[in-house]
Design an enzyme around this catalytic site. Structure first.
Site, PDB file in Angstrom:
ATOM      1  N   HIS A 127      -5.405  -9.757  -1.731  1.00 48.12           N
ATOM      2  CA  HIS A 127      -5.449 -10.039  -0.290  1.00 48.12           C
ATOM      3  C   HIS A 127      -6.494 -11.095   0.024  1.00 48.12           C
ATOM      4  O   HIS A 127      -7.494 -11.238  -0.684  1.00 48.12           O
ATOM      5  CB  HIS A 127      -5.787  -8.758   0.495  1.00 48.12           C
ATOM      6  CG  HIS A 127      -4.771  -7.681   0.350  1.00 48.12           C
ATOM      7  ND1 HIS A 127      -4.755  -6.828  -0.726  1.00 48.12           N
ATOM      8  CD2 HIS A 127      -3.724  -7.327   1.134  1.00 48.12           C
ATOM      9  CE1 HIS A 127      -3.736  -5.986  -0.607  1.00 48.12           C
ATOM     10  NE2 HIS A 127      -3.095  -6.265   0.511  1.00 48.12           N
ATOM     11  N   HIS A 165      -3.763   0.254  -5.032  1.00 44.39           N
ATOM     12  CA  HIS A 165      -2.976  -0.860  -5.576  1.00 44.39           C
ATOM     13  C   HIS A 165      -3.245  -0.960  -7.071  1.00 44.39           C
ATOM     14  O   HIS A 165      -4.385  -1.130  -7.482  1.00 44.39           O
ATOM     15  CB  HIS A 165      -3.430  -2.197  -4.967  1.00 44.39           C
ATOM     16  CG  HIS A 165      -3.086  -2.370  -3.532  1.00 44.39           C
ATOM     17  ND1 HIS A 165      -1.991  -3.072  -3.116  1.00 44.39           N
ATOM     18  CD2 HIS A 165      -3.710  -1.957  -2.398  1.00 44.39           C
ATOM     19  CE1 HIS A 165      -1.955  -3.078  -1.792  1.00 44.39           C
ATOM     20  NE2 HIS A 165      -2.976  -2.408  -1.336  1.00 44.39           N
ATOM     21  N   HIS A 214      -8.236   3.706   6.417  1.00 44.49           N
ATOM     22  CA  HIS A 214      -7.363   3.349   5.291  1.00 44.49           C
ATOM     23  C   HIS A 214      -6.686   4.599   4.729  1.00 44.49           C
ATOM     24  O   HIS A 214      -5.533   4.564   4.307  1.00 44.49           O
ATOM     25  CB  HIS A 214      -8.197   2.638   4.212  1.00 44.49           C
ATOM     26  CG  HIS A 214      -7.387   2.128   3.056  1.00 44.49           C
ATOM     27  ND1 HIS A 214      -6.353   1.229   3.212  1.00 44.49           N
ATOM     28  CD2 HIS A 214      -7.443   2.413   1.723  1.00 44.49           C
ATOM     29  CE1 HIS A 214      -5.817   0.972   2.015  1.00 44.49           C
ATOM     30  NE2 HIS A 214      -6.465   1.670   1.110  1.00 44.49           N
ATOM     31  N   SER A 237       0.822  -1.229   0.000  1.00 44.61           N
ATOM     32  CA  SER A 237       0.000   0.000   0.000  1.00 44.61           C
ATOM     33  C   SER A 237       0.842   1.259   0.000  1.00 44.61           C
ATOM     34  O   SER A 237       1.682   1.443   0.876  1.00 44.61           O
ATOM     35  CB  SER A 237      -0.854   0.080   1.270  1.00 44.61           C
ATOM     36  OG  SER A 237      -1.700  -0.991   1.374  1.00 44.61           O
ATOM     37  N   TYR A 286      -8.552 -10.876   2.464  1.00 41.26           N
ATOM     38  CA  TYR A 286      -9.813 -10.229   2.866  1.00 41.26           C
ATOM     39  C   TYR A 286     -10.703  -9.862   1.678  1.00 41.26           C
ATOM     40  O   TYR A 286     -11.860  -9.503   1.864  1.00 41.26           O
ATOM     41  CB  TYR A 286      -9.553  -8.990   3.742  1.00 41.26           C
ATOM     42  CG  TYR A 286      -8.722  -7.896   3.106  1.00 41.26           C
ATOM     43  CD1 TYR A 286      -9.227  -7.079   2.091  1.00 41.26           C
ATOM     44  CD2 TYR A 286      -7.419  -7.656   3.540  1.00 41.26           C
ATOM     45  CE1 TYR A 286      -8.470  -6.082   1.520  1.00 41.26           C
ATOM     46  CE2 TYR A 286      -6.645  -6.656   2.973  1.00 41.26           C
ATOM     47  CZ  TYR A 286      -7.174  -5.884   1.968  1.00 41.26           C
ATOM     48  OH  TYR A 286      -6.410  -4.903   1.406  1.00 41.26           O
ATOM     49  N   GLU A 287     -10.146  -9.945   0.469  1.00 44.61           N
ATOM     50  CA  GLU A 287     -10.980  -9.682  -0.715  1.00 44.61           C
ATOM     51  C   GLU A 287     -11.851 -10.884  -1.055  1.00 44.61           C
ATOM     52  O   GLU A 287     -12.692 -10.811  -1.956  1.00 44.61           O
ATOM     53  CB  GLU A 287     -10.106  -9.327  -1.917  1.00 44.61           C
ATOM     54  CG  GLU A 287      -9.400  -7.989  -1.752  1.00 44.61           C
ATOM     55  CD  GLU A 287      -8.301  -7.791  -2.775  1.00 44.61           C
ATOM     56  OE1 GLU A 287      -8.608  -7.265  -3.849  1.00 44.61           O
ATOM     57  OE2 GLU A 287      -7.151  -8.163  -2.504  1.00 44.61           O
ATOM     58  N   MET A 343      -2.267  -7.365   7.142  1.00 47.06           N
ATOM     59  CA  MET A 343      -3.212  -8.305   6.518  1.00 47.06           C
ATOM     60  C   MET A 343      -2.622  -8.954   5.265  1.00 47.06           C
ATOM     61  O   MET A 343      -3.354  -9.405   4.397  1.00 47.06           O
ATOM     62  CB  MET A 343      -4.497  -7.563   6.143  1.00 47.06           C
ATOM     63  CG  MET A 343      -5.135  -6.799   7.281  1.00 47.06           C
ATOM     64  SD  MET A 343      -6.524  -5.817   6.687  1.00 47.06           S
ATOM     65  CE  MET A 343      -6.834  -4.782   8.124  1.00 47.06           C
ATOM     66  N   SER A 344      -1.301  -8.970   5.159  1.00 44.90           N
ATOM     67  CA  SER A 344      -0.690  -9.546   3.947  1.00 44.90           C
ATOM     68  C   SER A 344       0.617 -10.242   4.298  1.00 44.90           C
ATOM     69  O   SER A 344       0.824 -10.651   5.436  1.00 44.90           O
ATOM     70  CB  SER A 344      -0.429  -8.426   2.926  1.00 44.90           C
ATOM     71  OG  SER A 344       0.579  -7.553   3.386  1.00 44.90           O
ATOM     72  N   ASN A 352       0.715   3.462  11.138  1.00 43.76           N
ATOM     73  CA  ASN A 352      -0.117   3.952  12.250  1.00 43.76           C
ATOM     74  C   ASN A 352       0.250   3.182  13.510  1.00 43.76           C
ATOM     75  O   ASN A 352       0.810   2.100  13.428  1.00 43.76           O
ATOM     76  CB  ASN A 352      -1.605   3.706  11.926  1.00 43.76           C
ATOM     77  CG  ASN A 352      -1.875   2.242  11.622  1.00 43.76           C
ATOM     78  OD1 ASN A 352      -1.627   1.770  10.494  1.00 43.76           O
ATOM     79  ND2 ASN A 352      -2.342   1.504  12.612  1.00 43.76           N
ATOM     80  N   ALA A 385       2.263  -2.117   4.378  1.00 44.56           N
ATOM     81  CA  ALA A 385       1.974  -1.114   5.392  1.00 44.56           C
ATOM     82  C   ALA A 385       1.436  -1.887   6.591  1.00 44.56           C
ATOM     83  O   ALA A 385       0.682  -2.849   6.418  1.00 44.56           O
ATOM     84  CB  ALA A 385       0.912  -0.150   4.888  1.00 44.56           C
TER      85      ALA A 385
HETATM   86  N1  HPA Z   1      -3.774  -3.290  11.321  1.00 48.30           N
HETATM   87  C1  HPA Z   1      -3.812  -4.162  10.310  1.00 48.30           C
HETATM   88  N2  HPA Z   1      -3.369  -3.892   9.099  1.00 48.30           N
HETATM   89  C2  HPA Z   1      -2.839  -2.674   8.876  1.00 48.30           C
HETATM   90  C3  HPA Z   1      -2.763  -1.716   9.900  1.00 48.30           C
HETATM   91  C4  HPA Z   1      -3.265  -2.042  11.193  1.00 48.30           C
HETATM   92  O1  HPA Z   1      -3.227  -1.242  12.149  1.00 48.30           O
HETATM   93  N3  HPA Z   1      -2.174  -0.612   9.349  1.00 48.30           N
HETATM   94  C5  HPA Z   1      -1.913  -0.922   8.048  1.00 48.30           C
HETATM   95  N4  HPA Z   1      -2.303  -2.165   7.757  1.00 48.30           N
END
Ligand code: HPA
Length: 265
Positions: A76, A54, A240, A24, A78-79, A204-205, A228, A106
């Site tokens: 991903h 992406h 996001h 990302s 989650y998709e 998540m990847s 973050n 990320a």
């Molecule tokens: N959690 C999960 N996935 C993420 C995060 C997060 O805080 N930040 C960027 N991808």
């Protein structure tokens, strides 16, 4: 084999040795260095990329004298795709002759010493997705049924990344990446749990890709951009947009580091 053959016809005698999956907000490298681009949508067996921020294409370029293939965008879990589907490109990269792979993402910072915008070299991972991409019949020509996982993120690559960062004067973190399935971000309780488990970052990847790359004998390096601080009770809400904004700010530093790693790998 069919996917690899299709790609080989497009890239002719370009033989990539190094692959980089751009996470990302980090995809720009493939806009700046692009000799040949092949959209995922054209490659037999590939899924198209759908997430905001992406793109979906393989980008081939000679960078710092090295033949590099970049995945600009990834699919991903989650998709709604299976782990097998999202890791299919890794097996194709192996077929193309890739030996070393850099996985980037990320991630949320779990380690309280991390600041948004930090880069973290992944030293190990925790698969918390609840599934493994290697379930099902095993193809012995790709790898073993029960692959060893003691050094997925090769120590020599971790050291290389650290020394490149040091040479550039870039502050670098290192730690353990825990993968959740997403798409919901974590609750404060889940982050406390991740911390107790020894995780430094959550995302998540990356983990499915690392499992498959390790399985088929590639050397894996992982780099997270801490976008973050992971959620805490009473803390700021996470979006996001914030993730993309922070990775955008860190991308100059990230690009410099990646170029230095490519030069020295
Ligand atoms: N959690 C999960 N996935 C993420 C995060 C997060 O805080 N930040 C960027 N991808």
């Amino acid at each position: 084999m069919e996917s690899a053959k299709f790609i080989e016809e497009r890239i002719k005698d370009f033989k990539p040795e190094l692959a980089i999956i751009l996470g990302s907000g980090l995809g720009e490298l493939a806009d700046e260095y692009c000799d040949i681009a092949v959209p995922y949508s054209e490659i037999p067996g590939f899924l198209s990329s759908t997430v905001k921020g992406h793109k979906g294409r393989l980008v081939f370029a000679e960078i710092e004298g090295k033949k590099v293939v970049m995945m600009q965008g990834r699919n991903h879990f989650y998709e709604g795709h299976s782990l097998k589907e999202i890791t299919y490109p890794i097996k194709v990269l192996k077929q193309l002759g890739v030996k070393n792979i850099i996985l980037t993402n990320a991630a949320g910072g779990v380690n309280e010493n991390f600041k948004p915008g930090d880069l973290m070299i992944i030293t190990d991972h925790i698969n918390f997705m609840g599934q493994n991409p290697l379930t099902g019949a095993n193809d012995e020509t790709m790898g073993e049924r029960f692959p060893d996982m003691t050094e997925v993120y090769k120590t020599k690559l971790v050291e290389l990344a650290k020394s490149c960062a040091k040479g550039l004067g870039i502050e670098i973190q290192q730690g353990v990446y825990l993968a959740n399935s997403g798409p919901s971000y974590e609750t404060p309780a889940e982050i406390r749990m991740a911390r107790m488990f020894g995780a430094d970052a959550v995302g998540m990847s990356t983990v499915p890709e690392a499992i498959v790359a390790n399985y088929c004998g590639m050397n894996v390096m992982g780099i997270s951009c801490i976008s973050n601080a992971a959620s805490t009770a009473g803390g700021e809400k996470l979006s996001h947009e914030e993730v993309i904004e922070t990775t955008n700010k860190a991308k100059v530093k990230f690009k410099k580091l990646i170029l230095e790693i490519i030069k020295n790998i």
